[in-house]
Design a protein around this motif. Structure first.
Motif, PDB file in Angstrom:
ATOM      1  N   SER A   1       4.488   2.458 -13.662  1.00 52.94           N
ATOM      2  CA  SER A   1       5.297   2.066 -12.939  1.00 52.94           C
ATOM      3  C   SER A   1       4.547   1.473 -12.342  1.00 52.94           C
ATOM      4  O   SER A   1       4.965  -0.352 -11.753  1.00 52.94           O
ATOM      5  N   VAL A   2       4.132   1.355 -10.908  1.00 53.75           N
ATOM      6  CA  VAL A   2       3.709   0.689  -9.943  1.00 53.75           C
ATOM      7  C   VAL A   2       2.288   0.306  -9.745  1.00 53.75           C
ATOM      8  O   VAL A   2       2.068  -1.382  -9.361  1.00 53.75           O
TER       9      VAL A   2
ATOM     10  N   ALA B   1       0.593  -0.916   0.348  1.00 55.70           N
ATOM     11  CA  ALA B   1      -0.336  -0.223  -0.210  1.00 55.70           C
ATOM     12  C   ALA B   1       0.988   1.357   0.520  1.00 55.70           C
ATOM     13  O   ALA B   1       0.455   2.497  -0.555  1.00 55.70           O
ATOM     14  N   GLU B   2       2.131   1.040   0.505  1.00 59.15           N
ATOM     15  CA  GLU B   2       3.358   2.294   0.317  1.00 59.15           C
ATOM     16  C   GLU B   2       3.619   2.710  -0.952  1.00 59.15           C
ATOM     17  O   GLU B   2       4.075   3.794  -0.568  1.00 59.15           O
ATOM     18  N   LEU B   3       3.230   2.049  -1.373  1.00 69.21           N
ATOM     19  CA  LEU B   3       4.215   2.577  -3.170  1.00 69.21           C
ATOM     20  C   LEU B   3       2.827   3.670  -3.570  1.00 69.21           C
ATOM     21  O   LEU B   3       2.342   3.127  -3.736  1.00 69.21           O
TER      22      LEU B   3
ATOM     23  N   LEU C   1      -7.185   6.166  -2.623  1.00 69.36           N
ATOM     24  CA  LEU C   1      -6.027   5.163  -2.978  1.00 69.36           C
ATOM     25  C   LEU C   1      -5.021   5.523  -3.337  1.00 69.36           C
ATOM     26  O   LEU C   1      -4.843   6.906  -3.495  1.00 69.36           O
ATOM     27  N   ASN C   2      -3.482   5.428  -3.325  1.00 70.14           N
ATOM     28  CA  ASN C   2      -2.389   5.641  -3.502  1.00 70.14           C
ATOM     29  C   ASN C   2      -1.984   5.210  -4.751  1.00 70.14           C
ATOM     30  O   ASN C   2      -1.351   6.249  -5.520  1.00 70.14           O
ATOM     31  N   GLU C   3      -3.116   4.122  -5.534  1.00 73.58           N
ATOM     32  CA  GLU C   3      -2.660   4.115  -6.941  1.00 73.58           C
ATOM     33  C   GLU C   3      -4.077   3.413  -7.761  1.00 73.58           C
ATOM     34  O   GLU C   3      -4.976   3.283  -7.215  1.00 73.58           O
TER      35      GLU C   3
ATOM     36  N   THR D   1      -3.766  -4.624  -4.049  1.00 79.07           N
ATOM     37  CA  THR D   1      -3.122  -6.452  -3.964  1.00 79.07           C
ATOM     38  C   THR D   1      -3.366  -6.827  -2.616  1.00 79.07           C
ATOM     39  O   THR D   1      -2.662  -5.608  -1.548  1.00 79.07           O
ATOM     40  N   GLY D   2      -3.548  -7.970  -2.515  1.00 81.28           N
ATOM     41  CA  GLY D   2      -3.041  -8.102  -1.345  1.00 81.28           C
ATOM     42  C   GLY D   2      -4.041 -10.108  -1.495  1.00 81.28           C
ATOM     43  O   GLY D   2      -4.212 -10.487  -2.556  1.00 81.28           O
TER      44      GLY D   2
END
Length: 280
Positions: A138-139, A80-82, A106-108, A112-113
């Protein structure tokens, strides 16, 4: 009594005042873009955002999708940090990323998980079209590749819900490289005989449809989903032919052998449980 019976009827409609309009909260009703039926928003959510009149599948956010598929309280997020960078110093790209992060929480464009579906463990990825139209930067590629690698290590099936406008133009060739990276990670899964299920939702296009989205051991799509690489107009100009009306729909691809099944969202969780049970 007789006076009421024969009273003159008004010939004009009453228009609600601006004050009355303000008193009606926004988002209570929603119109189906397919059949035009006016739907109550809460009822639509209970029906997993599927129109009861025509079966049209409204877009779902990543959290909504996870909530509809994964067992309650059994999802644990990866990476989640990406966060995306701006490798090309593309004008306003950083600003737009921040806007989407604030809008979607959301960050991106992919979450996923791992979790359980009907008690069966699986690695799960869900793309969210609200974030940069679900484009693959890329992320996004990195998170999907890492999820595939974890699935291979844990020998958990990998279920990926695809929804994308294609590669992210603001990252140039770096976004195109994600096609190769994700495909290589899935090929490793294939060699290790770990199940990969790709679920294609509306829309799944461009470099995403040309890479990981089409590489499932089992490829499933939601009804009416737009799935393809280039747009209809570009293809028609290239081949100089008129394409069928249902071209690039889930039903067209199923008919031509590019999908294994088209499954309504209302039946998708049960279908995935049967697949996981069969391959357990």
């Amino acid at each position: 009594m007789f006076k009421e019976l024969f009273r003159k009827q008004r010939k004009y409609a009453t228009i609600p005042s601006e004050q009355a309009k303000k008193e009606i909260p926004e988002g209570i009703m929603q119109k189906c873009p397919s059949c035009g039926t006016i739907l109550i928003a809460k009822e639509l959510e209970k029906n997993l955002k599927v129109c009861k009149s025509c079966g049209y599948h409204f877009p779902m956010s990543a959290p909504e999708r996870i909530g509809s598929i994964v067992d309650v309280g059994r999802f644990f997020e990866y990476d989640a940090e990406l966060l995306s960078e701006d490798p090309l110093s593309f004008p306003d790209y950083t600003k737009k990323l921040k806007q989407d992060q604030e809008k979607t929480k959301l960050n991106e464009a992919v979450v996923t998980g791992e979790g359980t579906i009907g008690g069966y463990p699986a690695v799960i990825g869900v793309m969210d079209s609200r974030f940069r139209m679900g484009s693959m930067g890329s992320v996004v590629g990195e998170k999907i590749a890492r999820a595939a690698e974890r699935a291979t290590t844990k020998r958990y099936p990998f279920i990926l819900f695809c929804a994308s406008g294609g590669a992210r133009m603001q990252e140039g060739v770096l976004s195109l490289m994600q096609m190769a990276k994700t495909s290589a990670a899935l090929e490793k899964m294939n060699r290790e005989k770990v199940l990969f299920v790709s679920v294609l939702t509306n829309p799944t296009t461009g470099g995403v449809s040309a890479s990981f989205a089409s590489l499932g051991d089992i490829n499933i799509a939601e009804p009416g989903a737009l799935i393809g690489f280039a747009g209809r107009r570009v293809i028609e100009q290239t081949v100089r032919q008129k394409l069928p009306d249902d071209f690039q729909t889930a039903e067209f691809l199923l008919k031509h052998g590019q999908l294994d099944m088209v499954v309504s969202r209302l039946e998708l969780r049960d279908t995935l449980i049967k697949i996981l049970e069969f391959h357990a």
